[in-house]
Design a protein around this motif. Sequence first.
Motif, short mmCIF file in Angstrom:
data_model
loop_
_atom_site.label_atom_id
_atom_site.label_comp_id
_atom_site.label_asym_id
_atom_site.label_seq_id
_atom_site.Cartn_x
_atom_site.Cartn_y
_atom_site.Cartn_z
N MET A 98 50.72 -0.82 39.53
CA MET A 98 52.08 -0.82 38.96
C MET A 98 53.10 0.39 39.77
O MET A 98 54.21 0.09 39.95
N ALA A 99 52.47 1.47 39.78
CA ALA A 99 52.87 2.20 40.72
C ALA A 99 53.41 2.11 42.16
O ALA A 99 54.39 2.39 42.54
N GLY A 100 52.41 1.21 42.84
CA GLY A 100 52.76 0.66 44.08
C GLY A 100 53.87 -0.36 43.83
O GLY A 100 54.73 -0.52 44.78
N MET A 174 52.49 11.15 48.02
CA MET A 174 51.23 11.32 48.25
C MET A 174 51.09 12.75 48.00
O MET A 174 49.96 13.03 47.95
N ASP A 175 52.23 13.69 48.47
CA ASP A 175 51.77 15.22 48.29
C ASP A 175 51.60 15.56 46.69
O ASP A 175 51.14 16.62 46.32
N LEU A 176 51.81 14.51 45.84
CA LEU A 176 51.52 14.93 44.58
C LEU A 176 49.79 15.04 44.53
O LEU A 176 49.79 15.83 43.49
N SER A 177 49.38 14.53 44.99
CA SER A 177 47.94 14.69 45.14
C SER A 177 47.27 15.67 46.23
O SER A 177 46.50 16.37 46.01
N THR A 178 47.70 15.18 47.68
CA THR A 178 47.34 15.92 48.61
C THR A 178 47.97 17.09 49.34
O THR A 178 47.52 17.88 50.23
N VAL A 249 47.79 6.94 38.93
CA VAL A 249 48.72 7.61 39.89
C VAL A 249 48.28 8.59 41.07
O VAL A 249 48.43 8.44 42.16
N MET A 250 47.18 9.27 40.27
CA MET A 250 46.65 10.42 41.21
C MET A 250 45.66 9.59 42.29
O MET A 250 45.62 10.10 43.35
N ILE A 251 45.19 8.82 42.00
CA ILE A 251 44.20 7.84 42.81
C ILE A 251 45.11 7.10 43.86
O ILE A 251 44.76 7.19 45.28
N ALA A 252 45.91 6.63 43.44
CA ALA A 252 47.14 6.16 44.59
C ALA A 252 47.70 6.93 45.14
O ALA A 252 47.88 6.66 46.51
N GLN A 259 44.68 0.24 45.03
CA GLN A 259 43.79 -0.74 45.44
C GLN A 259 43.34 -1.56 44.01
O GLN A 259 43.16 -0.90 43.17
N PRO A 260 43.55 -2.97 43.88
CA PRO A 260 43.44 -3.48 42.74
C PRO A 260 42.01 -3.54 42.22
O PRO A 260 41.67 -3.53 40.85
#
Length: 338
Positions: A98-100, A174-178, A249-252, A259-260
């Motif tokens: 859903m985030a994607g 992506m910066d939210l995680s990395t 959200v974090m894994i995406a 990834q479904p």
Amino acid sequence: MTTPTTTEVRSSTAGTGAGLMGHLRTGLQQMLAFAGLIVIMIVFSLASPVFFTFDNIVGNMLFSAVVIGTLALGTTFVIITAGIDLSIGTGMALCAVMAGNFITNIGLSWQLGVVLAIAFGGLVGLVNGVFIAVAKLPPFIATLAMMMVAEGLALVFSDSAPIYVDRDTDGGFMDLSTGTLIPQVPNAVLVLIGAAIIAGIVLNRTVLGRYTYAIGSNEEATAISGVNVTKWKILIYTFAGLFTGLAGVMIAARLGSAQPAIGMGYELQAIAAVVIGGTSLMGGKGSIVGTVIGALIISVINNGLQLMSVPQEWQNVILGAVILAAVFADTVRQRTTT
């Protein structure tokens, strides 16, 4: 001002004593879990020279712990009520999808997409809560069905293909995680710490937390005392669902794509983390600190086995054995405290 009766004083004293013993047992379980974490880390550091490197600890173990830990935080609330949620793994994948969709396909800002994806996790939890608290379905059955529904919806909403986030236009996602607000510390770790603090405050300092323990300790007595158990159980599952959304959200954000099919198996790891951390599957007992330690243990085991090139099938066997040991230890604790 009224003077307490002798019975009230005795009850108060007994309650204080029981509460003190409960805190001592919880503290002891957390120390044992932390000691176990240290022992496991020492064993793997002796087995692999790569294990204790900065890149491995920060780049692999902590990132893995963020996803498992975030799922486990919400699961802690559910298990304290003597419930279970088998849908968190596929629910996480659905929220990632859903985030994607919100960010890539619909074109919303990544900030709004994140908020809506987390809210979608809350919606999944709400549906679980309604079926469990209103329709009176056993949590195992209701969330098992939701696990299959979420898996199917993730495939439907993604057309069975990954949804990629454009780093050039949505790099903030992506910066939210990395990304690193603090040098050398990925933002994902800060998110887990923040989520754990919020979960700890809610569990220990709010009405929702008090009723979570009360429902798990004795649901019937809680209802007789005037608490609307149905409403609070729905709220508890909804609150837990928000952590499922955050994990999605974090894994995406880490992968840069939704990834479904990525969620399968995470539910068992999260439940194992909660139980290893001292939360009782029988309900009424548990802590956020213990859950975080449990998530670190699961992450360290996964990482150490991969570094030792243990085949995936044997990794599953070892993880299953760890879960069995945790459940057995919980059963023994229940027998010795009753």
